[in-house]
Design a protein around this motif. Structure first.
Motif, short mmCIF file in Angstrom:
data_model
loop_
_atom_site.label_atom_id
_atom_site.label_comp_id
_atom_site.label_asym_id
_atom_site.label_seq_id
_atom_site.Cartn_x
_atom_site.Cartn_y
_atom_site.Cartn_z
N TRP A 35 0.96 -1.36 -0.49
CA TRP A 35 0.22 -0.04 -0.05
C TRP A 35 1.13 1.14 0.00
O TRP A 35 1.97 2.08 0.53
CB TRP A 35 -0.92 0.07 1.30
CG TRP A 35 -1.64 -0.92 1.33
CD1 TRP A 35 -2.02 -2.13 1.22
CD2 TRP A 35 -3.70 -0.71 0.81
NE1 TRP A 35 -3.46 -2.60 1.16
CE2 TRP A 35 -4.45 -1.89 0.84
CE3 TRP A 35 -4.13 0.52 0.72
CZ2 TRP A 35 -5.87 -1.43 0.79
CZ3 TRP A 35 -5.85 0.45 0.54
CH2 TRP A 35 -5.94 -0.63 1.02
N THR A 36 0.57 2.42 -1.01
CA THR A 36 1.32 3.13 -1.46
C THR A 36 -0.01 4.45 -0.97
O THR A 36 -0.53 4.99 -2.12
CB THR A 36 2.15 3.14 -2.35
OG1 THR A 36 3.13 2.18 -2.46
CG2 THR A 36 3.10 5.08 -2.11
N ASN A 37 0.19 5.12 -0.39
CA ASN A 37 -0.15 6.69 -0.03
C ASN A 37 -2.18 5.65 -0.67
O ASN A 37 -2.60 6.75 -1.11
CB ASN A 37 -0.38 7.18 -1.64
CG ASN A 37 0.99 8.04 -1.36
OD1 ASN A 37 1.74 8.39 -0.30
ND2 ASN A 37 1.91 8.51 -2.65
N GLY A 38 -2.49 5.11 -0.02
CA GLY A 38 -3.99 5.18 0.46
C GLY A 38 -3.57 3.64 -0.36
O GLY A 38 -5.36 3.33 -0.72
N ARG A 39 -3.13 3.81 -1.34
CA ARG A 39 -3.26 2.57 -2.63
C ARG A 39 -3.23 0.85 -2.51
O ARG A 39 -1.95 1.17 -2.53
CB ARG A 39 -2.88 3.18 -4.30
CG ARG A 39 -4.32 4.63 -4.35
CD ARG A 39 -3.66 5.04 -5.65
NE ARG A 39 -5.13 6.29 -5.63
CZ ARG A 39 -5.24 6.32 -6.92
NH1 ARG A 39 -5.10 5.59 -7.91
NH2 ARG A 39 -6.52 7.48 -7.47
N HIS A 40 -3.70 0.02 -2.93
CA HIS A 40 -2.96 -0.88 -3.04
C HIS A 40 -2.93 -1.21 -4.47
O HIS A 40 -3.25 -0.90 -5.82
CB HIS A 40 -4.34 -2.04 -3.29
CG HIS A 40 -3.83 -3.64 -3.62
ND1 HIS A 40 -5.23 -4.47 -3.76
CD2 HIS A 40 -2.97 -3.94 -3.31
CE1 HIS A 40 -3.97 -5.18 -4.16
NE2 HIS A 40 -2.97 -5.50 -3.74
#
Length: 248
Positions: A17-22
């Motif tokens: 997960w990066t910046n709220g994204r999978h």
């Protein structure tokens, strides 16, 4: 980039997960496989993450095994999340011993509440069937745990000579053993959910939505078309936890 791991009774799921994204992920059944081999195959090309967070419901021995593999692979310690008394807008009903609430249940509720704060019931169907009620203000009212329909059928297969082993059809009244076992286990789950909803609705005095998650839900979802389908709630709750951890 955080590496998130949902270590369930049957399957291990992981995701970046990066910046709220999978961005990347995988899943595999871990009971009958080498954890080391499976994780090496899944993580061979991964760079070292910023943090590694684990939601686990397995034994402490199995957790230690995972922790050692993570540290050997990434030279980073895994952080095993435990259910707190309160976090992410949710207040745990298990007041005397908050950590006794399965962390998967807590994190899924946190994700659900963050997305849509309202009176609702979370139905999670994997190896076990868990029901949890949460009020609009984030108060966890408590819940129930029962065998999933799959586990009910397996129990019938182990405890009887000829019941529960065959694939059946979902019917209201069965005329053969396979259909009777299959339908009985499905309808038992539906009856439990409906009774729980009625109790929670009476307690809160409002309409209570139902959200379902877990792979075992699909086979009896047609019986309750009003259930809203949740997706990866444990992982999304774990992502919220990791974000909170990063700003402490």
């Amino acid at each position: 980039m955080n590496l998130l791991i949902d270590f369930g009774n049957t399957r291990l799921k992981w995701a970046l997960w990066t910046n709220g994204r999978h961005s990347l992920g995988g899943v595999f059944a871990h009971a009958d496989t080498s954890l080391e081999a499976a994780l090496s195959a899944n993580w061979s090309a991964l760079q070292r993450p910023r943090g590694i967070f684990v939601a686990s419901v397995v034994t402490r021995d199995r957790e230690r095994e995972l922790g050692e593999l993570v540290e050997n692979h990434f030279h980073e310690e895994a952080r095993f999340v435990r259910s707190p008394a309160a976090a992410l807008g949710v207040r745990n009903a298990y007041r005397e011993d908050p950590a006794r609430l399965g962390v998967d249940r807590f994190l899924a509720l946190a994700a659900l509440h963050a997305e849509n704060p309202r009176a609702q019931i979370l139905v999670s169907c994997g190896t076990a069937l868990t029901l949890d009620a949460i009020a609009a203000d984030g108060t966890h009212l408590g819940g129930l745990i029962a065998p999933s329909p799959m586990l009910m059928r397996q129990s019938l297969g182990r405890g009887t000579a000829q019941v529960g082993e065959g694939q059946g059809r979902l019917v209201e009244i069965a005329a053969n053993t396979d259909d009777a076992a299959w339908s009985g286990c499905q309808l038992a789950a539906v009856a439990l959910v409906e009774r729980f909803r009625n109790t929670v609705s009476s307690q809160l005095g409002v309409h209570v939505a139902i959200v379902g998650d877990g792979g075992g839900l699909d086979e009896w979802l047609p019986l309750m078309p009003e259930i809203e389908r949740g997706r990866d709630l444990v992982m999304r709750g774990l992502a919220l936890w990791a974000e909170q951890d990063g700003v402490r």
